[in-house]
Design a protein around this motif. Structure first.
Motif, PDB file in Angstrom:
ATOM      1  N   VAL A   1       0.808  -1.584  -0.263  1.00  0.00           N
ATOM      2  CA  VAL A   1      -0.003   0.034   0.020  1.00  0.00           C
ATOM      3  C   VAL A   1       1.292   1.362  -0.073  1.00  0.00           C
ATOM      4  O   VAL A   1       0.273   2.200  -0.477  1.00  0.00           O
ATOM      5  N   ARG A   2       1.988   1.541   0.376  1.00  0.00           N
ATOM      6  CA  ARG A   2       3.212   2.014   1.074  1.00  0.00           C
ATOM      7  C   ARG A   2       3.760   3.104  -0.134  1.00  0.00           C
ATOM      8  O   ARG A   2       3.682   3.251  -0.713  1.00  0.00           O
ATOM      9  N   ARG A   3       3.522   1.546  -0.918  1.00  0.00           N
ATOM     10  CA  ARG A   3       5.097   2.345  -2.151  1.00  0.00           C
ATOM     11  C   ARG A   3       3.249   2.726  -3.277  1.00  0.00           C
ATOM     12  O   ARG A   3       3.697   2.985  -4.363  1.00  0.00           O
ATOM     13  N   LEU A   4       2.623   1.762  -3.087  1.00  0.00           N
ATOM     14  CA  LEU A   4       1.842   2.463  -4.213  1.00  0.00           C
ATOM     15  C   LEU A   4       1.120   3.290  -4.087  1.00  0.00           C
ATOM     16  O   LEU A   4       0.481   4.622  -4.812  1.00  0.00           O
ATOM     17  N   ALA A   5       0.776   4.274  -2.907  1.00  0.00           N
ATOM     18  CA  ALA A   5       0.147   5.672  -2.756  1.00  0.00           C
ATOM     19  C   ALA A   5       1.106   6.688  -3.015  1.00  0.00           C
ATOM     20  O   ALA A   5       0.648   7.387  -3.570  1.00  0.00           O
ATOM     21  N   LEU A   6       2.698   5.921  -2.354  1.00  0.00           N
ATOM     22  CA  LEU A   6       3.725   7.008  -3.189  1.00  0.00           C
ATOM     23  C   LEU A   6       3.547   6.998  -4.468  1.00  0.00           C
ATOM     24  O   LEU A   6       3.442   8.139  -5.475  1.00  0.00           O
ATOM     25  N   GLU A   7       3.657   6.457  -5.301  1.00  0.00           N
ATOM     26  CA  GLU A   7       3.734   5.760  -6.808  1.00  0.00           C
ATOM     27  C   GLU A   7       2.381   6.435  -7.340  1.00  0.00           C
ATOM     28  O   GLU A   7       3.032   7.313  -8.320  1.00  0.00           O
ATOM     29  N   LEU A   8       1.302   6.588  -6.810  1.00  0.00           N
ATOM     30  CA  LEU A   8       0.020   7.805  -6.931  1.00  0.00           C
ATOM     31  C   LEU A   8      -0.246   8.552  -7.061  1.00  0.00           C
ATOM     32  O   LEU A   8      -0.269   9.079  -7.717  1.00  0.00           O
ATOM     33  N   THR A   9       0.959   9.281  -5.284  1.00  0.00           N
ATOM     34  CA  THR A   9       1.165  10.784  -5.440  1.00  0.00           C
ATOM     35  C   THR A   9       2.058  11.147  -6.327  1.00  0.00           C
ATOM     36  O   THR A   9       1.964  12.638  -6.866  1.00  0.00           O
ATOM     37  N   ASP A  10       3.050  10.277  -6.687  1.00  0.00           N
ATOM     38  CA  ASP A  10       3.935  10.857  -7.555  1.00  0.00           C
ATOM     39  C   ASP A  10       3.821  11.592  -9.301  1.00  0.00           C
ATOM     40  O   ASP A  10       4.158  11.907  -9.846  1.00  0.00           O
ATOM     41  N   VAL A  11       2.154  10.862  -9.627  1.00  0.00           N
ATOM     42  CA  VAL A  11       1.658  11.040 -10.972  1.00  0.00           C
ATOM     43  C   VAL A  11       0.541  11.904 -11.079  1.00  0.00           C
ATOM     44  O   VAL A  11       0.251  12.182 -11.867  1.00  0.00           O
ATOM     45  N   GLY A  12       0.459  12.400  -9.797  1.00  0.00           N
ATOM     46  CA  GLY A  12      -0.435  13.688  -9.543  1.00  0.00           C
ATOM     47  C   GLY A  12      -1.542  12.871  -9.290  1.00  0.00           C
ATOM     48  O   GLY A  12      -2.869  13.219  -8.879  1.00  0.00           O
ATOM     49  N   ALA A  13      -1.914  11.734  -9.037  1.00  0.00           N
ATOM     50  CA  ALA A  13      -3.261  10.815  -8.566  1.00  0.00           C
ATOM     51  C   ALA A  13      -3.736  11.100  -7.418  1.00  0.00           C
ATOM     52  O   ALA A  13      -5.256  10.796  -7.379  1.00  0.00           O
ATOM     53  N   LEU A  14      -2.704  10.983  -6.742  1.00  0.00           N
ATOM     54  CA  LEU A  14      -4.093  10.983  -5.414  1.00  0.00           C
ATOM     55  C   LEU A  14      -2.199  12.305  -4.507  1.00  0.00           C
ATOM     56  O   LEU A  14      -1.166  13.011  -5.141  1.00  0.00           O
ATOM     57  N   SER A  15      -2.780  12.911  -3.965  1.00  0.00           N
ATOM     58  CA  SER A  15      -2.464  14.500  -2.893  1.00  0.00           C
ATOM     59  C   SER A  15      -2.289  13.907  -1.542  1.00  0.00           C
ATOM     60  O   SER A  15      -2.661  13.597  -1.172  1.00  0.00           O
ATOM     61  N   ARG A  16      -0.717  14.193  -1.239  1.00  0.00           N
ATOM     62  CA  ARG A  16      -0.313  13.891   0.562  1.00  0.00           C
ATOM     63  C   ARG A  16       0.193  14.609   0.998  1.00  0.00           C
ATOM     64  O   ARG A  16       0.636  15.849   1.075  1.00  0.00           O
ATOM     65  N   GLN A  17      -1.289  15.399   2.222  1.00  0.00           N
ATOM     66  CA  GLN A  17      -0.839  16.350   2.893  1.00  0.00           C
ATOM     67  C   GLN A  17       0.247  16.446   4.213  1.00  0.00           C
ATOM     68  O   GLN A  17       0.798  15.417   4.092  1.00  0.00           O
ATOM     69  N   HIS A  18       0.824  17.915   4.884  1.00  0.00           N
ATOM     70  CA  HIS A  18       1.056  17.942   5.742  1.00  0.00           C
ATOM     71  C   HIS A  18       1.348  17.213   6.566  1.00  0.00           C
ATOM     72  O   HIS A  18       2.064  16.240   6.809  1.00  0.00           O
TER      73      HIS A  18
END
Length: 259
Positions: free
Chosen positions: A45-62
């Motif tokens: 999950v951590r790997r997938l979430a970070l990959e999705l964040t890298d391409v803009g599909a997810l956004s990570r808050q502070h």
């Protein structure tokens, strides 16, 4: 119960599992939330979430939690059915809002629920539990009853033969009464719901029809019980539904088709 990880599943299916963990009432999720909801291993999950964040599909808050990213939102706006409906319905919804100063919403059928794709709301209007992107039951919401009435015999049978949840003391769970009500909605093209889904909230809904006679959406006004005379608001709502239908190619005399 969350699904467990399956070695044979593709990467794309796991990516979608992470994305579909987000819901209208759970739009911000921590890594632990995603693990719990997907049933996938923490490292995956951590790997997938970070990959999705890298391409803009997810956004990570502070604080480290995740939300749907701007690029995924932009992609969603390209869905042809909902975008066309929203743009065609917007002027009519604005007119209704200006006239009534109540919730005005547009919904479509997805599976066995109604999904709200647009809403205009007055600050002091009746509080509602649903919102844009939220889902409503078919048997006791205004838009839901209109969509169900025109959805075809198979879905009607599946919904009415199943367990009908009682949301308030006024929720109608009698399948025989509901069948009669749906038949009347098919005849008139509109529905009235009194405090069946939310206590103290009434919903008036009208169908939206495309050029082929298919009911593709439902337009509704949600008011605080007793604040607006139903018969005073209904003509404007029906006229708005017909206006949107004309924009979609419907013309008087077109036969209404079941889904």
């Amino acid at each position: 119960m969350p699904r467990t990880s399956e070695p044979g599943r593709s990467v794309s299916s796991r990516l979608l599992e992470v994305l579909f963990a987000f819901e209208p009432d759970q739009s911000t999720l921590s890594l632990a939330d995603l693990v719990r909801k997907t049933g996938l291993p923490h490292a995956t999950v951590r790997r997938l979430a970070l990959e999705l964040t890298d391409v803009g599909a997810l956004s990570r808050q502070h604080d480290g939690r995740f939300t749907i990213g701007l690029r995924l939102w932009q992609l969603g706006t390209l869905a042809p059915l909902t975008e066309s409906l929203r743009s065609q319905a917007q002027p009519f919804m604005e007119d209704l809002y200006t006239a009534l100063h109540q919730h005005v919403q547009l919904a479509v059928l997805e599976g066995s629920e109604a999904v709200i794709i647009e809403r205009l709301s007055a600050p002091r209007a009746q509080h509602l539990v649903s919102h844009v992107g939220g889902r409503l039951p078919l048997h006791c919401s205004g838009v839901g009853k209109v969509l169900l009435a025109h959805a075809g015999a198979d879905l009607i049978e599946r919904i009415l033969s199943g367990t009908l949840r009682r949301y308030t003391p006024q929720t109608n769970t009698d399948s025989t009464v509901l069948r009669s009500e749906l038949a009347e909605i098919r005849r008139t093209g509109h529905a009235t719901v009194r405090s069946e889904l939310t206590p103290g909230a009434d919903s008036l809904a009208a169908r939206v029809v495309d050029g082929e006679g298919r009911v593709v959406a439902a337009l509704s006004v949600v008011v605080r019980t007793g604040s607006v005379l139903h018969q005073a608001a209904l003509p404007s709502l029906i006229a708005a539904g017909l206006g949107v239908s004309r924009m979609l190619g419907w013309r008087p005399g077109t036969r209404i088709r079941e889904a």
